[in-house]
Design an enzyme around this catalytic site. Structure first.
Site, PDB file in Angstrom:
ATOM      1  N   LYS A  45       1.609   8.152  -7.265  1.00 23.53           N
ATOM      2  CA  LYS A  45       0.886   7.649  -8.430  1.00 23.53           C
ATOM      3  C   LYS A  45       1.762   6.632  -9.174  1.00 23.53           C
ATOM      4  CE  LYS A  45      -2.206   9.131 -12.105  1.00 23.53           C
ATOM      5  NZ  LYS A  45      -2.679  10.229 -12.972  1.00 23.53           N
ATOM      6  N   CYS A 138      -5.029  -2.459 -11.271  1.00 21.56           N
ATOM      7  CA  CYS A 138      -5.711  -1.393 -12.009  1.00 21.56           C
ATOM      8  C   CYS A 138      -6.795  -2.008 -12.887  1.00 21.56           C
ATOM      9  CB  CYS A 138      -4.715  -0.609 -12.851  1.00 21.56           C
ATOM     10  SG  CYS A 138      -5.470   0.774 -13.746  1.00 21.56           S
ATOM     11  N   LYS A 176      -0.779  -4.876  -4.365  1.00 26.16           N
ATOM     12  CA  LYS A 176      -2.118  -4.275  -4.329  1.00 26.16           C
ATOM     13  C   LYS A 176      -3.115  -5.172  -5.042  1.00 26.16           C
ATOM     14  CE  LYS A 176      -4.367   0.226  -4.804  1.00 26.16           C
ATOM     15  NZ  LYS A 176      -4.154   1.643  -5.206  1.00 26.16           N
TER      16      LYS A 176
END
Length: 363
Positions: A45, A138, A176
């Site tokens: 995480k 995110c 990412k």
């Protein structure tokens, strides 16, 4: 059983299946459980420097179901880890001591500040992790502070931040990618230009999942209010496959860790065929458990034996060769049979919509 291991960026994965950064990798207990169940890698995480504030709320999940009750989509408004970096540093060491042969990936996020990114990387690198994943994607909470997707939507910033990390570590780096962008190949190429070893794609898709028709508030509801969150699970697979294929064609030097809608070996194999050398699963594990990797490994092995593939690397991106333009599809069809497209003309539809739709579905 076929050899389902693969080497990516100089790192040997026992199999190409990786726990995606999120609740299934939220602490050392969950990560060690994942490794014990046979996952080839885990992206922990996302962590940040301790002074970066992280406050999660509850409830923070929502499910999208068909009328029959089947779960096809999932939304979260969860933030990155709310545990201190100091705790994570100790746990990274403990995890590598317990599973030195498995791949531990540190997912990291920070504000747009060179010193912050480099301090974070330097401290984590000393623990023995195998790789870094830069969370530039995110979709909720952190973009309000200029982090996450707010960075990932800016290719110049992606390149710069990646370069900061490259300056202070020799470990492989994946950036990412956010799907909330017109052309995902642009930030992917920017990451590679900045020195990344590859990209992970895609992160969750910004969404509003449901509206409560009693309270009239969007869900998940916290104190009568909500906020758009990240959409995942089976329904996002077609979008994720398209974006992975785009990176596979436009940024051929990038190793891709494919993410989005994997619930079994079938979807994982599809991601590999579209260019992914590893495949990440997060929501699937949350809904099915860590044990789902057993079927994924068995299914991958059976697929390889059926098609005569000796290694996973042999069929990474194999199906990209079959993607073309719509005009080319029409030309190919006409070249095969004169007048073949005539039966598809709009004037031929009679109103028997269900039957005529089915006749045009690829079998």
């Amino acid at each position: 059983m076929a050899d389902i291991s693969i080497e990516v960026n100089g790192v040997k994965f026992p199999n190409p299946f990786v726990i995606g950064s999120g609740p299934p990798s939220t602490n050392s207990k969950t990560i060690i459980k994942a490794f014990n169940n046979g996952w080839g890698g885990v992206s922990a995480k996302t962590v940040s420097l301790t002074e970066t504030p992280v406050i999660n709320v509850a409830p923070r999940y929502g499910k999208l179901k068909t009328p029959s009750g089947e779960i096809i989509g999932f939304e979260n408004i969860e933030l990155i880890s709310d545990r201190t970096l100091e705790v994570w540093l100790d746990e990274f060491k403990a995890i590598k001591d317990a599973h030195p042969d498995k791949v531990l990936i540190s997912s990291i996020m920070e504000k747009y500040n060179k010193d912050s990114w480099q301090e974070l990387v330097g401290r984590i690198a000393e623990t023995g992790v195998d790789m870094f994943e830069l969370n530039l994607s995110c979709p909720h909470g952190h973009p309000e502070e200029g982090m996450g997707a707010a960075m990932g939507q800016n290719p110049d910033m992606v390149k710069e931040v990646t370069g900061w990390v490259v300056e202070v570590t020799d470990l492989p780096i994946w950036a990412k990618m956010t799907p909330d962008i017109l052309d995902i190949s642009e930030p992917a190429q920017a990451a590679m230009d900045g020195g990344a070893s590859g990209v992970a794609a895609i992160n969750t898709i910004p969404s509003i999942l449901n509206i409560d028709l009693e309270t009239l508030a969007p869900m998940p509801t916290v104190e009568g209010h909500s906020t758009p969150g990240g959409y995942s699970y089976y329904a996002v697979k077609p979008i994720a496959l398209r974006m992975v294929s785009q990176i596979g064609r436009d940024v051929p030097d990038a190793e891709i860790s494919g993410i989005g809608g994997v619930i079994s070996s079938r979807e994982a194999i599809e991601f590999i065929l579209m260019g992914s050398s590893t495949v990440q699963v997060c929501t699937g594990v949350m809904l099915q458990g860590y044990e789902m990797v057993e079927e994924m490994c068995e299914g991958l092995s059976n697929f390889m034996e059926k098609h005569g593939f000796k290694t996973v690397r042999e069929f990474v991106g194999h199906s990209l060769q079959y993607l073309t333009t719509h005009h080319d599809l029409a030309d190919k069809r006409l070249a095969k049979k004169e007048g073949a497209l005539g039966v598809n003309r709009d004037n031929n539809w009679t109103g028997d919509i269900k039957k005529e739709t089915d006749e045009l579905v690829s079998k």
